[in-house]
Scaffold this active site. Structure first.
Site, PDB file in Angstrom:
ATOM      1  N   HIS A   1     -20.399  26.030   3.178  1.00  0.00           N
ATOM      2  CA  HIS A   1     -21.172  27.175   2.703  1.00  0.00           C
ATOM      3  C   HIS A   1     -20.984  27.398   1.206  1.00  0.00           C
ATOM      4  O   HIS A   1     -19.917  27.834   0.771  1.00  0.00           O
ATOM      5  CB  HIS A   1     -20.761  28.430   3.497  1.00  0.00           C
ATOM      6  CG  HIS A   1     -21.596  29.628   3.198  1.00  0.00           C
ATOM      7  ND1 HIS A   1     -21.077  30.875   2.961  1.00  0.00           N
ATOM      8  CD2 HIS A   1     -22.946  29.761   3.070  1.00  0.00           C
ATOM      9  CE1 HIS A   1     -22.061  31.716   2.717  1.00  0.00           C
ATOM     10  NE2 HIS A   1     -23.194  31.073   2.776  1.00  0.00           N
TER      11      HIS A   1
ATOM     12  N   GLU B   1     -17.034  27.773   1.291  1.00  0.00           N
ATOM     13  CA  GLU B   1     -16.354  28.084   2.546  1.00  0.00           C
ATOM     14  C   GLU B   1     -16.547  26.893   3.493  1.00  0.00           C
ATOM     15  O   GLU B   1     -17.686  26.524   3.798  1.00  0.00           O
ATOM     16  CB  GLU B   1     -16.934  29.356   3.179  1.00  0.00           C
ATOM     17  CG  GLU B   1     -16.598  30.624   2.406  1.00  0.00           C
ATOM     18  CD  GLU B   1     -17.267  31.870   2.959  1.00  0.00           C
ATOM     19  OE1 GLU B   1     -16.696  32.967   2.815  1.00  0.00           O
ATOM     20  OE2 GLU B   1     -18.383  31.767   3.516  1.00  0.00           O
TER      21      GLU B   1
ATOM     22  N   SER C   1     -25.840  30.765   6.139  1.00  0.00           N
ATOM     23  CA  SER C   1     -25.075  31.953   5.759  1.00  0.00           C
ATOM     24  C   SER C   1     -24.814  32.846   6.962  1.00  0.00           C
ATOM     25  O   SER C   1     -23.853  33.599   6.970  1.00  0.00           O
ATOM     26  CB  SER C   1     -25.853  32.785   4.738  1.00  0.00           C
ATOM     27  OG  SER C   1     -25.954  32.093   3.533  1.00  0.00           O
TER      28      SER C   1
ATOM     29  N   ASN D   1     -19.098  37.173   3.202  1.00  0.00           N
ATOM     30  CA  ASN D   1     -20.147  38.093   3.631  1.00  0.00           C
ATOM     31  C   ASN D   1     -19.649  39.094   4.674  1.00  0.00           C
ATOM     32  O   ASN D   1     -20.337  40.066   4.980  1.00  0.00           O
ATOM     33  CB  ASN D   1     -21.358  37.327   4.164  1.00  0.00           C
ATOM     34  CG  ASN D   1     -22.190  36.766   3.015  1.00  0.00           C
ATOM     35  OD1 ASN D   1     -22.189  37.318   1.916  1.00  0.00           O
ATOM     36  ND2 ASN D   1     -22.867  35.663   3.258  1.00  0.00           N
TER      37      ASN D   1
HETATM   38  N1  LIG Z   1     -30.097  31.692  -1.267  1.00  0.00           N
HETATM   39  C1  LIG Z   1     -28.819  31.997  -1.112  1.00  0.00           C
HETATM   40  O1  LIG Z   1     -28.276  32.873  -1.796  1.00  0.00           O
HETATM   41  C2  LIG Z   1     -28.006  31.260  -0.100  1.00  0.00           C
HETATM   42  C3  LIG Z   1     -26.605  31.207  -0.263  1.00  0.00           C
HETATM   43  C4  LIG Z   1     -25.852  30.474   0.665  1.00  0.00           C
HETATM   44  C5  LIG Z   1     -26.483  29.864   1.729  1.00  0.00           C
HETATM   45  N2  LIG Z   1     -27.847  29.954   1.865  1.00  0.00           N
HETATM   46  C6  LIG Z   1     -28.456  29.238   3.009  1.00  0.00           C
HETATM   47  O2  LIG Z   1     -29.023  28.035   2.528  1.00  0.00           O
HETATM   48  C7  LIG Z   1     -30.179  27.692   3.300  1.00  0.00           C
HETATM   49  C8  LIG Z   1     -31.371  27.502   2.373  1.00  0.00           C
HETATM   50  O3  LIG Z   1     -31.547  28.663   1.594  1.00  0.00           O
HETATM   51  P1  LIG Z   1     -32.370  28.643   0.239  1.00  0.00           P
HETATM   52  O4  LIG Z   1     -32.136  29.963  -0.413  1.00  0.00           O
HETATM   53  O5  LIG Z   1     -32.129  27.395  -0.517  1.00  0.00           O
HETATM   54  O6  LIG Z   1     -33.866  28.609   0.814  1.00  0.00           O
HETATM   55  P2  LIG Z   1     -35.199  28.101   0.095  1.00  0.00           P
HETATM   56  O7  LIG Z   1     -36.312  28.788   0.786  1.00  0.00           O
HETATM   57  O8  LIG Z   1     -35.089  28.196  -1.386  1.00  0.00           O
HETATM   58  O9  LIG Z   1     -35.229  26.538   0.462  1.00  0.00           O
HETATM   59  C9  LIG Z   1     -35.383  26.037   1.753  1.00  0.00           C
HETATM   60  C10 LIG Z   1     -36.088  24.688   1.650  1.00  0.00           C
HETATM   61  O10 LIG Z   1     -35.990  24.042   2.907  1.00  0.00           O
HETATM   62  C11 LIG Z   1     -37.256  23.501   3.236  1.00  0.00           C
HETATM   63  N3  LIG Z   1     -37.328  23.450   4.690  1.00  0.00           N
HETATM   64  C12 LIG Z   1     -37.491  24.487   5.549  1.00  0.00           C
HETATM   65  N4  LIG Z   1     -37.430  24.041   6.809  1.00  0.00           N
HETATM   66  C13 LIG Z   1     -37.206  22.703   6.754  1.00  0.00           C
HETATM   67  C14 LIG Z   1     -36.999  21.702   7.734  1.00  0.00           C
HETATM   68  N5  LIG Z   1     -37.049  21.984   9.041  1.00  0.00           N
HETATM   69  N6  LIG Z   1     -36.753  20.439   7.308  1.00  0.00           N
HETATM   70  C15 LIG Z   1     -36.705  20.143   5.989  1.00  0.00           C
HETATM   71  N7  LIG Z   1     -36.894  21.064   5.027  1.00  0.00           N
HETATM   72  C16 LIG Z   1     -37.135  22.322   5.405  1.00  0.00           C
HETATM   73  C17 LIG Z   1     -38.265  24.430   2.598  1.00  0.00           C
HETATM   74  O11 LIG Z   1     -39.501  23.773   2.390  1.00  0.00           O
HETATM   75  C18 LIG Z   1     -37.569  24.809   1.304  1.00  0.00           C
HETATM   76  O12 LIG Z   1     -37.853  23.907   0.262  1.00  0.00           O
HETATM   77  C19 LIG Z   1     -30.311  28.782   4.339  1.00  0.00           C
HETATM   78  O13 LIG Z   1     -29.668  28.368   5.517  1.00  0.00           O
HETATM   79  C20 LIG Z   1     -29.576  29.956   3.704  1.00  0.00           C
HETATM   80  O14 LIG Z   1     -29.053  30.838   4.677  1.00  0.00           O
HETATM   81  C21 LIG Z   1     -28.621  30.616   0.972  1.00  0.00           C
END
Ligand SMILES: NC(=O)c1ccc[n+]([C@@H]2O[C@H](COP(=O)([O-])OP(=O)(O)OC[C@H]3O[C@@H](n4cnc5c(N)ncnc54)[C@H](O)[C@@H]3O)[C@@H](O)[C@H]2O)c1
Length: 405
Positions: A154, A166, A131, A204
């Protein structure tokens, strides 16, 4: 006889294998979407057992959808059976695309793509769901020519429900890779928009003033939070007011996004977070999840102190721009959107689609600009710029040069 070779066989080509790294909130949703679209999906997570647990949860989610009649039991079972869990990135089979949704750490994303470059075939797409990180910088750290297949895909939360994707171009991204991601997003039932890797991408970035202007009206003492929310909902058609919305999102999360965009733009005053929100974060008043943000919430999650002054709202809207919660907000949304288009970061159509699907705005900001008149928006901004100097309200030159006409 001449009808035998219709060329349509290629349309039945089976969907490629999809890898999803990170089985958290976003990765699980993305896996569900891809599996429902007919792909074999392989999930992997750094935490042992997390991918398997996510697969079990998704089987439950899909069964739940079937129980509600949203899809047939057979389709739910088939989609669930297409989701697989593996223990390590190296165990992923050859994939058409790997979407990463791991934690938001630059070095981790670079390490992941570097590892994938060593194990995946040459034409596998490496998509990041980041993000806030600059995808051009991520791609730069990946070896040449692997970096050309890095791009952003995204999704919005919850990924299984939100239609917008996106498709983000890093400077190095091969245009064919962007086209393939766009086509995949469409095949997955999503609405893709294209943009370049600039802070906040489209949604964003353009959404910043929706929060910032409302907060500044409250900060200035012109109207209370409930009255500003009421004005934006009832006099402009937004689904939620900025204060109740940030209370729902969580001020820690919303502040972090705003601060990240502000810092990445070299602290451009356009994106400077407000003191009022900083104070909420510092006090731990993070919104609904802590029971207090702009409003105080009861055990049922209902605000107990949202007192609306409708008369005041009606007097302010259409009055001097400095104290008008609606037009001040719209002027800044239009300004931001026009600037994005003028810099070639996204098309006017895509900005409007993105804001309607990504943030539920009743109209796109470019459409608003057309309806209000870009010259009028420019005049409002010049007035605001004079009242609050420092650059936040500098009007985009593109408001007057016909860029979006
Ligand atoms: N939550 C949101 O609203 C949202 C929206 C769009 C994009 N994002 C992006 O998506 C990504 C994940 O966000 P999320 O909310 O799902 O997070 P989350 O914490 O729910 O999930 C992340 C997962 O990745 C795993 N992980 C972390 N590092 C790792 C690695 N090096 N290798 C393999 N697995 C790994 C963790 O164990 C966890 O299960 C981020 O880059 C975030 O910016 C989040």
């Amino acid at each position: 006889m001449c009808h035998m070779n219709t060329g349509e066989v290629s349309a039945t080509k089976s969907a490629g294998v999809v890898g999803v790294v990170g089985a958290g909130a976003m990765g699980s949703g993305i896996a569900q979407v891809a599996a429902q679209a007919g792909h074999e999906v392989y999930l992997v997570d750094a935490i042992a057992g997390a991918a398997r647990a996510a697969r079990e949860r998704l089987a439950g989610t899909l069964a739940g959808l079937a129980a509600k009649g949203k899809l047939s039991a057979a389709d739910a079972d088939a989609a669930a059976a297409r989701i697989h869990a593996v223990d390590a990135v190296a165990d992923l089979p050859a994939c058409e695309i790997v979407v990463e949704a791991i934690r938001e750490l630059f070095a981790d994303k670079v390490d992941l793509f570097t590892a994938l470059a060593a194990t995946q075939p040459a034409n596998t797409i490496f998509a990041t769901n980041t993000s806030s990180l600059d995808i051009t910088e991520i791609a730069e750290q990946v070896a040449h020519p692997e970096r050309e297949r890095v791009a952003g895909m995204h999704f919005f939360n919850p990924a299984a429900i939100m239609k917008l994707v996106e498709v983000v171009a890093a400077r190095q991204s091969d245009p064919k890779v962007l086209d393939r991601i766009t086509a995949l997003a469409r095949a997955w039932g999503k609405t893709p928009v294209r943009c370049t890797s600039t802070p906040g991408f489209i949604v964003n970035r353009v959404a910043r003033p929706y929060y910032g202007e409302g907060q500044r009206i409250v900060e200035g003492g012109y109207a209370n939070a409930a009255t500003v929310d009421w004005a934006l909902k009832h006099l402009a058609g937004f689904r939620m007011g900025p204060m109740e919305l940030t209370d729902l999102i969580g001020h820690d999360v919303n502040y972090a996004v705003g601060e990240s965009v502000w810092k990445q733009t070299g602290k451009d005053p356009r994106y400077e977070p407000t003191l009022i929100q900083r104070t909420l974060v510092d006090n731990g008043d993070l919104g609904r999840k802590t029971g207090k943000g702009f409003f105080t919430y009861d055990a049922d999650g209902k605000p107990t102190d949202a007192v609306v002054d409708e008369d005041l709202a009606r007097r302010l809207v259409g009055g001097p721009i400095e104290t008008d919660p609606v037009n001040r907000t719209l002027a800044m949304l239009v300004n931001e959107a026009v600037d994005l288009v003028a810099r070639g970061e996204a098309s006017a159509e895509d900005v409007d689609i993105a804001m309607q699907l990504g943030t539920n705005y009743p109209k796109g900001p470019i459409q608003w600009g057309h309806e209000i008149g870009f010259e009028r928006v420019h005049t409002w901004l010049r007035t605001l710029d004079a009242a609050y100097p420092g650059g936040r309200y500098r009007p985009s030159p593109a408001l007057l040069d016909g860029t979006v006409r």
